[in-house]
Design a protein around this motif. Structure first.
Motif, PDB file in Angstrom:
ATOM      1  N   GLY A   1     -59.352 -76.642  48.007  1.00 36.42           N
ATOM      2  CA  GLY A   1     -59.390 -76.005  49.308  1.00 36.42           C
ATOM      3  C   GLY A   1     -57.993 -75.966  49.915  1.00 36.42           C
ATOM      4  N   VAL A   2     -57.841 -75.318  51.047  1.00 37.37           N
ATOM      5  CA  VAL A   2     -56.512 -75.248  51.635  1.00 37.37           C
ATOM      6  C   VAL A   2     -56.384 -76.277  52.747  1.00 37.37           C
ATOM      7  CG1 VAL A   2     -55.199 -73.139  51.347  1.00 37.37           C
ATOM      8  CG2 VAL A   2     -57.450 -73.004  52.347  1.00 37.37           C
ATOM      9  N   ARG A   3     -56.358 -77.529  52.318  1.00 34.13           N
ATOM     10  CA  ARG A   3     -56.189 -78.564  53.325  1.00 34.13           C
ATOM     11  C   ARG A   3     -54.726 -78.683  53.732  1.00 34.13           C
ATOM     12  NH1 ARG A   3     -59.337 -82.985  50.069  1.00 34.13           N
ATOM     13  NH2 ARG A   3     -58.210 -81.775  48.522  1.00 34.13           N
ATOM     14  N   ARG A   4     -53.864 -78.533  52.731  1.00 36.76           N
ATOM     15  CA  ARG A   4     -52.434 -78.591  53.003  1.00 36.76           C
ATOM     16  C   ARG A   4     -51.799 -77.387  52.311  1.00 36.76           C
ATOM     17  NH1 ARG A   4     -51.490 -82.995  50.217  1.00 36.76           N
ATOM     18  NH2 ARG A   4     -49.765 -82.010  49.134  1.00 36.76           N
ATOM     19  N   SER A   5     -50.878 -76.752  52.958  1.00 33.41           N
ATOM     20  CA  SER A   5     -50.409 -75.480  52.418  1.00 33.41           C
ATOM     21  C   SER A   5     -49.679 -75.632  51.090  1.00 33.41           C
ATOM     22  CB  SER A   5     -49.503 -74.787  53.440  1.00 33.41           C
ATOM     23  OG  SER A   5     -48.360 -75.589  53.654  1.00 33.41           O
ATOM     24  N   ASP A   6     -49.032 -76.788  50.849  1.00 30.52           N
ATOM     25  CA  ASP A   6     -48.292 -76.923  49.602  1.00 30.52           C
ATOM     26  C   ASP A   6     -49.040 -77.764  48.568  1.00 30.52           C
ATOM     27  OD1 ASP A   6     -48.103 -79.260  50.904  1.00 30.52           O
ATOM     28  OD2 ASP A   6     -45.978 -79.599  50.486  1.00 30.52           O
ATOM     29  N   GLU A   7     -50.357 -77.841  48.743  1.00 31.44           N
ATOM     30  CA  GLU A   7     -51.145 -78.660  47.846  1.00 31.44           C
ATOM     31  C   GLU A   7     -51.078 -78.157  46.394  1.00 31.44           C
ATOM     32  OE1 GLU A   7     -54.915 -79.453  49.493  1.00 31.44           O
ATOM     33  OE2 GLU A   7     -55.590 -80.617  47.789  1.00 31.44           O
ATOM     34  N   ALA A   8     -50.826 -76.890  46.269  1.00 35.02           N
ATOM     35  CA  ALA A   8     -50.782 -76.297  44.938  1.00 35.02           C
ATOM     36  C   ALA A   8     -49.739 -76.948  44.047  1.00 35.02           C
ATOM     37  CB  ALA A   8     -50.491 -74.810  45.057  1.00 35.02           C
ATOM     38  N   TYR A   9     -48.771 -77.619  44.653  1.00 25.99           N
ATOM     39  CA  TYR A   9     -47.681 -78.171  43.843  1.00 25.99           C
ATOM     40  C   TYR A   9     -47.890 -79.625  43.451  1.00 25.99           C
ATOM     41  CZ  TYR A   9     -45.450 -73.936  45.429  1.00 25.99           C
ATOM     42  OH  TYR A   9     -45.162 -72.639  45.686  1.00 25.99           O
ATOM     43  N   ASP A  10     -48.975 -80.235  43.954  1.00 19.16           N
ATOM     44  CA  ASP A  10     -49.244 -81.616  43.559  1.00 19.16           C
ATOM     45  C   ASP A  10     -49.578 -81.675  42.086  1.00 19.16           C
ATOM     46  OD1 ASP A  10     -48.901 -82.127  46.158  1.00 19.16           O
ATOM     47  OD2 ASP A  10     -50.977 -82.650  46.621  1.00 19.16           O
ATOM     48  N   VAL A  11     -48.986 -82.642  41.392  1.00 16.85           N
ATOM     49  CA  VAL A  11     -49.306 -82.782  39.975  1.00 16.85           C
ATOM     50  C   VAL A  11     -50.252 -83.964  39.809  1.00 16.85           C
ATOM     51  CG1 VAL A  11     -48.406 -83.202  37.678  1.00 16.85           C
ATOM     52  CG2 VAL A  11     -47.111 -81.794  39.288  1.00 16.85           C
ATOM     53  N   PRO A  12     -51.505 -83.685  39.460  1.00 20.25           N
ATOM     54  CA  PRO A  12     -52.465 -84.779  39.273  1.00 20.25           C
ATOM     55  C   PRO A  12     -52.239 -85.488  37.947  1.00 20.25           C
ATOM     56  CG  PRO A  12     -53.518 -82.660  38.899  1.00 20.25           C
ATOM     57  CD  PRO A  12     -52.094 -82.373  39.227  1.00 20.25           C
ATOM     58  N   ASP A  13     -53.084 -86.505  37.669  1.00 24.00           N
ATOM     59  CA  ASP A  13     -52.893 -87.312  36.466  1.00 24.00           C
ATOM     60  C   ASP A  13     -53.028 -86.508  35.182  1.00 24.00           C
ATOM     61  OD1 ASP A  13     -52.492 -89.400  38.091  1.00 24.00           O
ATOM     62  OD2 ASP A  13     -54.539 -90.188  37.967  1.00 24.00           O
ATOM     63  N   ASP A  14     -53.890 -85.492  35.197  1.00 19.75           N
ATOM     64  CA  ASP A  14     -54.058 -84.715  33.969  1.00 19.75           C
ATOM     65  C   ASP A  14     -52.944 -83.668  33.801  1.00 19.75           C
ATOM     66  OD1 ASP A  14     -54.726 -82.850  35.856  1.00 19.75           O
ATOM     67  OD2 ASP A  14     -56.685 -82.354  35.024  1.00 19.75           O
ATOM     68  N   LEU A  15     -51.969 -83.713  34.668  1.00 23.13           N
ATOM     69  CA  LEU A  15     -50.770 -82.866  34.594  1.00 23.13           C
ATOM     70  C   LEU A  15     -51.034 -81.376  34.821  1.00 23.13           C
ATOM     71  CD1 LEU A  15     -48.950 -84.438  31.511  1.00 23.13           C
ATOM     72  CD2 LEU A  15     -48.726 -85.054  33.906  1.00 23.13           C
TER      73      LEU A  15
END
Lengths: 296, 375
Positions: free
Chosen positions: B198-212
């Protein structure tokens, strides 16, 4: 050169494997007679490559260079420059490609060569679709035509877009010679190739060549269909020599339906679509005529 | 209309396009090229009727670029091509890998180089798929060997492209594309869709989760995203920073190589034989027949090629005395397989390579095996 004066010697010989009634074969046979032996041919993937240059049915009696699909004009550029280096002034380097290889994938190389005014003759034989791979639409396919990638289905029927005006695009490059020709008007065809042969710099001729296999018309009616295209105004015969445009033949403005009804590829067209195409033809002719007046 | 569950007698190319529509493809951009044209022709009929878009482009560079655009616009997208068209696509393949764009490219391989043999089969594009574009990157590639696999692996290709945000390939060939065979369409098909937060934070798309694999910020859904092929950190373009480049490119590679076990698919016949053949696609026809009839010979048939299925090759090679790689090129995957096999302790790795359009026959495979002293 008059039609009667065409040499008997064939430089694109019999025994090639074109379909019955192939317009492209007629065009190439005749234009080679006009251009003569001192011609070298650069040709990408297209019908002409397959039916004219497949072993053992090689029909060319001049040097023939098959190149990748998108770079006819670029390869011809190199060849023509090499001729210049060697001081061979009397050779015609001819790039010849279909409408897909010219109007779609080849337009980048073509535009570059035209802009640099390379010394070559570029011929586009226009059969209005990718016939070699089995009748897929190209930028040069007319409005409404059936092809395998513009199929007649429930949602869409035939091509929804109009034919790309390649000669006009080439005229915008301000090259020495741009012309349209048709195998249905052979004297005009000969005149234009003769003129192009005797000129230097970038020359572009677009030849209208019906394809019975892809257009779904009687193989005996290729020339008739080509003539009808000129009479209805679907195809305008004109030339632009050093910036001056001249209309070679005024269309009779026969209703476009006469042209459509002899071809299976337009069979599905509804009346409103035919009207739409007729309006396009009328306005295209008016535009061509005005354009010619402006650039006399 | 989507194909209904049941049994069909179809061409490989037709099975591929049916699978693409079932997997949720809504956009196809193609260009006529033998022997893949049937896929374009079929989708020209099917996609408009299922609410999708079919486009014939002006060349293959435009095709792959259009499907990259469509993917960012939120459609599952594919293109189909063959040798020369695939060469034109190379720059955009690297671009898709760098921008982590899920796309599917069906390459119905034909004999090369250049125009080569338009109507004949080949496996000449194996290395071009992985190494054709510049720079270090990873892709996923499947190698179907039947009409059924053309269907199954096309569905999988879409699923993995979406799951890992990576360009995914079907490396079929003229033999399989034009072969007619039995296709069983199952009642249920597992479909994976891209991760979209969802769009909780505008730059969330750039977070790198554990599965990369970062979530996909589809355009037009409120995400704020800058997509670029230049080395980037979050939305910043940072081509000069060595650390950022290293982090980014290593992650793009790791997200695939770390998940080799999930991605790779293979089949083993007679796994404990003294001599094992490793093959894939239509090159495996002859080898499969030999392995099925002869106890002394086994077969490891790779259904996926990239990332290289190191584990199954290692396992097979560690147990057998000698290994024969059978492919329809002058040895492309051979060197990769040989490296793994030698590391696993296999003493001898040989190559049966055949080009020209015909897959190796069982007789030719036996001949080679006799030369090796295996039978």
């Amino acid at each position: 050169m008059k039609l009667k004066e065409l040499p008997d010697e064939e430089l694109f010989t019999r025994g090639h494997t074109a379909c019955a009634g192939c317009g492209a074969a007629v065009a190439v046979r005749n234009l080679m007679k006009v251009l003569g032996k001192r011609t070298m041919v650069v040709n990408p993937a297209c019908c002409l490559l397959i039916f004219g240059a497949t072993y053992p049915y090689l029909a060319w009696k001049v040097p023939f260079h098959h190149v990748a699909f998108e770079n006819t004009a670029a390869c011809a550029t190199g060849m023509s420059r090499a001729m210049k280096v060697r001081g061979k002034e009397d050779t015609v380097v001819m790039g010849i490609a279909g409408d897909g290889g010219t109007a779609d994938i080849g337009i980048q190389a073509l535009s570059g060569a035209a802009e640099r005014n390379e010394d070559m003759l570029y011929v586009m034989y226009d059969n209005e679709a990718y016939m070699n791979t089995g009748i897929q639409r190209s930028g040069s396919t007319p409005f409404g035509a059936w092809t395998t990638t513009t199929p007649v289905g429930k949602v869409k029927a035939g091509k929804a877009d109009f034919k790309k005006d390649m000669p006009l695009i080439m005229m915008a490059h301000n090259v020495p010679y741009v012309a349209t020709a048709s195998i249905g008007n052979i004297q005009d065809f000969i005149n234009k190739f003769e003129k192009a042969r005797n000129m230097k710099g970038f020359r572009y001729i677009q030849v209208f060549t019906p394809c019975p296999t892809g257009w779904r018309h009687d193989t005996a009616k290729t020339i008739e269909v080509a003539k009808l295209a000129v009479d209805t105004g679907m195809w305008t015969l004109y030339e632009c020599e050093n910036g001056k445009v001249k209309i070679n033949r005024k269309p009779k403005m026969t209703p476009v339906s006469e042209y459509l009804k002899v071809q299976g590829r337009f069979r599905h067209m509804k009346e409103e679509d035919v009207r739409k195409l007729q309006d396009w033809v009328t306005s295209k002719w008016e535009a061509d005529e005005r354009y010619a007046q402006c650039r006399q | 209309m989507n194909i209904k569950p049941g049994e069909y007698f179809l061409q490989g190319n037709e099975a591929c396009m049916e699978a693409a529509v079932l997997a949720g493809a809504k956009f196809f951009a193609g260009y006529p090229i033998t022997p893949s044209t049937e896929i374009a022709e079929g989708l020209a009929r099917m996609l408009p009727e299922s609410g999708g878009e079919f486009l014939q482009m002006e060349d293959e560079i435009a095709c792959i670029s259009a499907i990259i655009g469509a993917s960012w616009g939120g459609s599952k997208a594919l293109t189909a091509t063959s040798g020369p068209g695939f060469s034109l696509m190379q720059e955009a393949i690297g671009y898709a890998a760098m921008t982590e764009t899920p796309i599917v490219v069906v390459n119905v391989m034909r004999g090369g180089p250049s125009t080569g043999q338009p109507t004949r089969a080949s496996q000449g594009d194996i290395l071009a798929t992985k190494y054709g574009s510049h720079g270090d990157y990873q892709v996923i590639a499947f190698a179907p060997a039947s009409v059924q696999e053309m269907f199954d692996l096309t569905v999988k290709a879409f699923n993995y492209a979406e799951k890992y945000r990576v360009p995914t390939f079907i490396l079929s060939d003229a033999e399989i594309g034009h072969m007619r065979g039995l296709l069983t369409v199952p009642k249920e098909i597992k479909i994976v869709n891209r991760k979209e937060k969802g769009v909780r934070r505008s730059d969330e798309a750039y977070d790198v989760p554990d599965d990369l694999v970062p979530p996909f910020p589809t355009f037009g859904k409120g995400h704020k995203a800058t997509i670029t092929g230049i080395t980037h950190f979050k939305s910043k373009i940072e081509p000069e920073d060595p650390k950022i480049h290293q982090q980014l490119v290593r992650r793009l590679n790791s997200k695939i190589t770390n998940n080799r076990r999930d991605i790779n698919k293979w089949e083993v016949i007679e796994p404990d034989s003294k001599t094992m053949i490793v093959s894939y696609g239509s090159a495996s026809f002859g080898a499969r027949e030999v392995a099925a009839k002869d106890d002394r010979v086994g077969l490891l048939r790779l259904k996926s090629i990239w990332p290289l299925p190191v584990e199954p090759i290692h396992e097979v090679a560690s147990k057998c005395e000698q290994l024969l790689v059978c492919e329809m090129n002058l040895g492309q995957l051979f060197w990769e397989i040989k490296r793994v096999a030698l590391e696993a302790g296999c003493k001898r790795v040989e190559l049966l390579s055949k080009i020209g359009g015909d897959p190796p026959t069982p007789g030719e495979v036996r001949h080679k095996l006799r030369e090796m002293g295996a039978i």
